[in-house]
Design a protein around this motif. Structure first.
Motif, short mmCIF file in Angstrom:
data_model
loop_
_atom_site.label_atom_id
_atom_site.label_comp_id
_atom_site.label_asym_id
_atom_site.label_seq_id
_atom_site.Cartn_x
_atom_site.Cartn_y
_atom_site.Cartn_z
N HIS A 8 -1.82 0.58 -4.86
CA HIS A 8 -1.16 -0.65 -4.41
C HIS A 8 -0.23 -1.15 -5.50
CE1 HIS A 8 -4.62 -0.49 -1.70
NE2 HIS A 8 -3.86 -1.15 -0.86
N LEU B 223 -3.81 7.97 -0.11
CA LEU B 223 -3.52 6.69 -0.77
C LEU B 223 -3.23 6.93 -2.24
CD1 LEU B 223 -3.44 3.56 -0.63
CD2 LEU B 223 -5.89 3.60 -1.19
N ARG C 201 1.30 5.30 0.21
CA ARG C 201 0.66 6.55 0.62
C ARG C 201 1.66 7.70 0.49
NH1 ARG C 201 -4.30 6.28 2.93
NH2 ARG C 201 -5.03 4.17 3.37
N GLU D 107 0.87 -1.18 0.00
CA GLU D 107 0.00 0.00 0.00
C GLU D 107 0.90 1.23 0.00
OE1 GLU D 107 -3.52 0.72 2.85
OE2 GLU D 107 -1.82 1.87 3.66
#
Length: 166
Positions: free
Chosen positions: A88, A85, A79, A77
């Motif tokens: 992925h 975000l 960020r 993930e």
């Protein structure tokens, strides 16, 4: 099982190997390890900015990385420094090994990117995988790698990661 003590978090060294050579290594905070699924967090470990055209990895980005001892992939993930975000990034790898404070994974070239909103799902580096010769030298591993990419691609297109990242 929690990987932290009341005083300070446990640290591990993440080591990514590719074609028998160390590609990168970096320290990460061990968040959890249930014996199969290992979760770590680390800042972007690359040099400077890496612009893929569809996403930029840059200093300040934070990666929460999920590895499995029984699966042929890892899911990271990504960020931004402000917590937004980005998406992925998934690496197709041999199952992870955690021993003596080192989490070692072997990169098998195939990758998948999934944007934060899930609308952009990209299979990456299939040409590098084909050129690696893994299908000839280790056909079972090559088949497992392709199956892992297909599984992650399907998960991403069918609504995301759900229970996988818990």
């Amino acid at each position: 099982m929690s990987a932290t003590s009341a005083d300070r978090p446990a640290l591990v060294e993440v080591v990514l190997v590719k074609a028998g050579r160390m590609k990168i290594r970096y320290p990460a905070e061990l968040l959890a390890d249930d014996g199969t699924h290992v979760t770590v967090r680390a800042p972007w470990a690359g040099d400077g900015v890496r612009d893929f055209g569809f996403v930029r990895f840059e200093p300040g980005d934070v990666f929460t990385e999920h590895y499995w001892r029984d699966r042929w992939y890892s899911v990271k993930e990504v960020r931004a420094a402000d917590g937004t975000l980005k998406g992925h990034y998934c690496d197709i790898t041999r199952p992870a090994e955690l021993s003596g404070g080192r989490l070692v994974v072997e990169d098998l070239d195939l990758d998948l990117w999934v944007s934060a909103d899930g609308t952009d799902v990209r299979r990456l580096d299939e040409d590098e995988f084909a050129a690696s010769g893994l299908a000839a030298t280790d056909p079972e591993a090559a088949a497992a790698a392709v199956a892992a990419l297909d599984e992650l691609d399907a998960r991403a297109r069918e609504g995301g990661w759900g229970a996988l990242l818990r």
